[in-house]
Design a protein around this motif. Structure first.
Motif, PDB file in Angstrom:
ATOM      1  N   PRO A  55       4.827  -2.264   9.700  1.00  0.00           N
ATOM      2  CA  PRO A  55       4.676  -3.683   9.353  1.00  0.00           C
ATOM      3  C   PRO A  55       4.311  -3.936   7.893  1.00  0.00           C
ATOM      4  CG  PRO A  55       3.516  -3.199  11.384  1.00  0.00           C
ATOM      5  CD  PRO A  55       4.023  -1.894  10.842  1.00  0.00           C
ATOM      6  N   GLU A  56       3.562  -3.035   7.273  1.00  0.00           N
ATOM      7  CA  GLU A  56       3.163  -3.241   5.880  1.00  0.00           C
ATOM      8  C   GLU A  56       4.311  -2.991   4.898  1.00  0.00           C
ATOM      9  OE1 GLU A  56       1.995   0.969   7.037  1.00  0.00           O
ATOM     10  OE2 GLU A  56       1.735  -1.001   7.945  1.00  0.00           O
ATOM     11  N   GLU A  57       5.457  -2.495   5.381  1.00  0.00           N
ATOM     12  CA  GLU A  57       6.596  -2.217   4.504  1.00  0.00           C
ATOM     13  C   GLU A  57       7.697  -3.266   4.597  1.00  0.00           C
ATOM     14  OE1 GLU A  57       8.001   1.811   4.828  1.00  0.00           O
ATOM     15  OE2 GLU A  57       6.062   2.631   4.221  1.00  0.00           O
ATOM     16  N   VAL A  58       7.502  -4.292   5.432  1.00  0.00           N
ATOM     17  CA  VAL A  58       8.475  -5.383   5.534  1.00  0.00           C
ATOM     18  C   VAL A  58       7.753  -6.715   5.395  1.00  0.00           C
ATOM     19  CG1 VAL A  58      10.144  -4.092   6.918  1.00  0.00           C
ATOM     20  CG2 VAL A  58       8.398  -5.441   8.055  1.00  0.00           C
ATOM     21  N   HIS A  59       8.488  -7.705   4.993  1.00  0.00           N
ATOM     22  CA  HIS A  59       7.921  -9.033   4.789  1.00  0.00           C
ATOM     23  C   HIS A  59       7.239  -9.518   6.071  1.00  0.00           C
ATOM     24  CE1 HIS A  59       7.607 -13.264   3.812  1.00  0.00           C
ATOM     25  NE2 HIS A  59       7.851 -12.934   2.550  1.00  0.00           N
ATOM     26  N   THR A  60       6.134 -10.233   5.909  1.00  0.00           N
ATOM     27  CA  THR A  60       5.362 -10.697   7.070  1.00  0.00           C
ATOM     28  C   THR A  60       6.106 -11.711   7.930  1.00  0.00           C
ATOM     29  OG1 THR A  60       4.283 -12.410   5.738  1.00  0.00           O
ATOM     30  CG2 THR A  60       3.128 -10.293   5.965  1.00  0.00           C
ATOM     31  N   ILE A 114       0.804  -1.228   0.000  1.00  0.00           N
ATOM     32  CA  ILE A 114       0.000   0.000   0.000  1.00  0.00           C
ATOM     33  C   ILE A 114       0.835   1.276   0.000  1.00  0.00           C
ATOM     34  CG2 ILE A 114      -2.025  -1.095   1.037  1.00  0.00           C
ATOM     35  CD1 ILE A 114      -1.159   0.063   3.734  1.00  0.00           C
ATOM     36  N   THR A 115       2.100   1.185   0.450  1.00  0.00           N
ATOM     37  CA  THR A 115       2.947   2.382   0.474  1.00  0.00           C
ATOM     38  C   THR A 115       3.970   2.408  -0.656  1.00  0.00           C
ATOM     39  OG1 THR A 115       4.601   1.394   1.923  1.00  0.00           O
ATOM     40  CG2 THR A 115       2.735   2.504   3.002  1.00  0.00           C
ATOM     41  N   ASP A 116       3.951   1.371  -1.529  1.00  0.00           N
ATOM     42  CA  ASP A 116       4.912   1.251  -2.628  1.00  0.00           C
ATOM     43  C   ASP A 116       6.343   1.052  -2.156  1.00  0.00           C
ATOM     44  OD1 ASP A 116       3.164   1.267  -4.772  1.00  0.00           O
ATOM     45  OD2 ASP A 116       3.172   3.448  -4.926  1.00  0.00           O
ATOM     46  N   THR A 117       6.530   0.698  -0.878  1.00  0.00           N
ATOM     47  CA  THR A 117       7.842   0.354  -0.336  1.00  0.00           C
ATOM     48  C   THR A 117       7.714  -0.999   0.337  1.00  0.00           C
ATOM     49  OG1 THR A 117       8.483   2.652   0.036  1.00  0.00           O
ATOM     50  CG2 THR A 117       9.609   0.992   1.359  1.00  0.00           C
ATOM     51  N   PHE A 118       8.586  -1.935  -0.044  1.00  0.00           N
ATOM     52  CA  PHE A 118       8.513  -3.272   0.534  1.00  0.00           C
ATOM     53  C   PHE A 118       9.912  -3.838   0.669  1.00  0.00           C
ATOM     54  CE2 PHE A 118       7.759  -7.905   0.269  1.00  0.00           C
ATOM     55  CZ  PHE A 118       6.947  -8.039   1.383  1.00  0.00           C
ATOM     56  N   TRP A 119      10.327  -4.121   1.908  1.00  0.00           N
ATOM     57  CA  TRP A 119      11.614  -4.729   2.210  1.00  0.00           C
ATOM     58  C   TRP A 119      11.426  -6.227   2.418  1.00  0.00           C
ATOM     59  CZ3 TRP A 119      16.324  -2.443   2.189  1.00  0.00           C
ATOM     60  CH2 TRP A 119      16.377  -1.047   2.260  1.00  0.00           C
ATOM     61  N   CYS A 120      12.280  -7.025   1.783  1.00  0.00           N
ATOM     62  CA  CYS A 120      12.224  -8.470   1.970  1.00  0.00           C
ATOM     63  C   CYS A 120      13.598  -9.064   1.673  1.00  0.00           C
ATOM     64  CB  CYS A 120      11.163  -9.097   1.079  1.00  0.00           C
ATOM     65  SG  CYS A 120      11.449  -8.917  -0.680  1.00  0.00           S
ATOM     66  N   PRO A 121      13.836 -10.302   2.132  1.00  0.00           N
ATOM     67  CA  PRO A 121      15.079 -10.964   1.753  1.00  0.00           C
ATOM     68  C   PRO A 121      15.119 -11.190   0.237  1.00  0.00           C
ATOM     69  CG  PRO A 121      14.098 -12.024   3.666  1.00  0.00           C
ATOM     70  CD  PRO A 121      13.070 -11.068   3.123  1.00  0.00           C
TER      71      PRO A 121
END
Length: 171
Positions: free
Chosen positions: A146-151, A49-56
């Motif tokens: 929380p919505e910007e990093v992997h669950t 939803i924020t167009d930013t997503f951090w994940c491995p």
């Protein structure tokens, strides 16, 4: 089935993500690479939803490609690192409609290469969604909404906990 509609003003990278990966189940391979108290993370735009997503680091396996071979390729493309694939740790079901993926998480060790910002060969040069690659402490990861990093990080209280996850992680 969720339908993806083109909307005026929606970021082109988000539309490219939806076109390539939306409305279908994908198999993804993901790697957990640790240096001391830091975990390697990749920041994407056009997801969430924020167009930013951090994940491995990780990505889709191609037809005829083993999961370990796909992960070696993905690490090279996204991070510049050459890796050796270790144990399968856990499976995560990523569900943020219209995106849906079964993710296999492996432990990895670096064997060569140089850490750098990579690219996604499925995207055009002007449509790249990988924006950053960083080794991050657990506190840095948890400092993001929380919505910007992997669950997967919702299941953990420390970096050590990440490497203790096993089985199927419920969304």
């Amino acid at each position: 089935m969720t339908q993806v509609l083109e909307k005026p003003g929606v970021d082109s990278s988000r539309q490219e993500v939806l076109k390539l990966y939306g409305n279908r189940l994908r198999l993804r391979v993901c790697g957990l690479y640790r240096e001391g108290d830091r975990l390697l993370m990749v920041r994407h735009r056009g997801i969430g939803i924020t167009d930013t997503f951090w994940c491995p680091p990780g990505g889709g396996a191609q037809f005829g490609e083993t999961a370990p071979d796909a992960l070696v390729r993905e690490f090279s493309e996204e991070t510049g690192l050459e890796v050796k694939i270790g144990d399968l740790l856990f499976v995560n079901e990523f569900m943020q409609p219209p995106l849906h993926a079964m993710e296999l998480f492996f432990e990895v060790q670096a064997t060569g290469g140089t850490l750098r910002l990579g690219s996604d060969p499925e995207m055009g040069l002007d449509e790249q969604i990988i924006e950053d690659v960083q080794l991050m402490s657990f506190d840095e990861i948890k400092s993001y909404p929380p919505e910007e990093v992997h669950t997967l990080f919702q299941h953990c209280n420390s970096l050590d906990d990440v490497f203790q996850l096993r089985g199927y992680l419920h969304p």
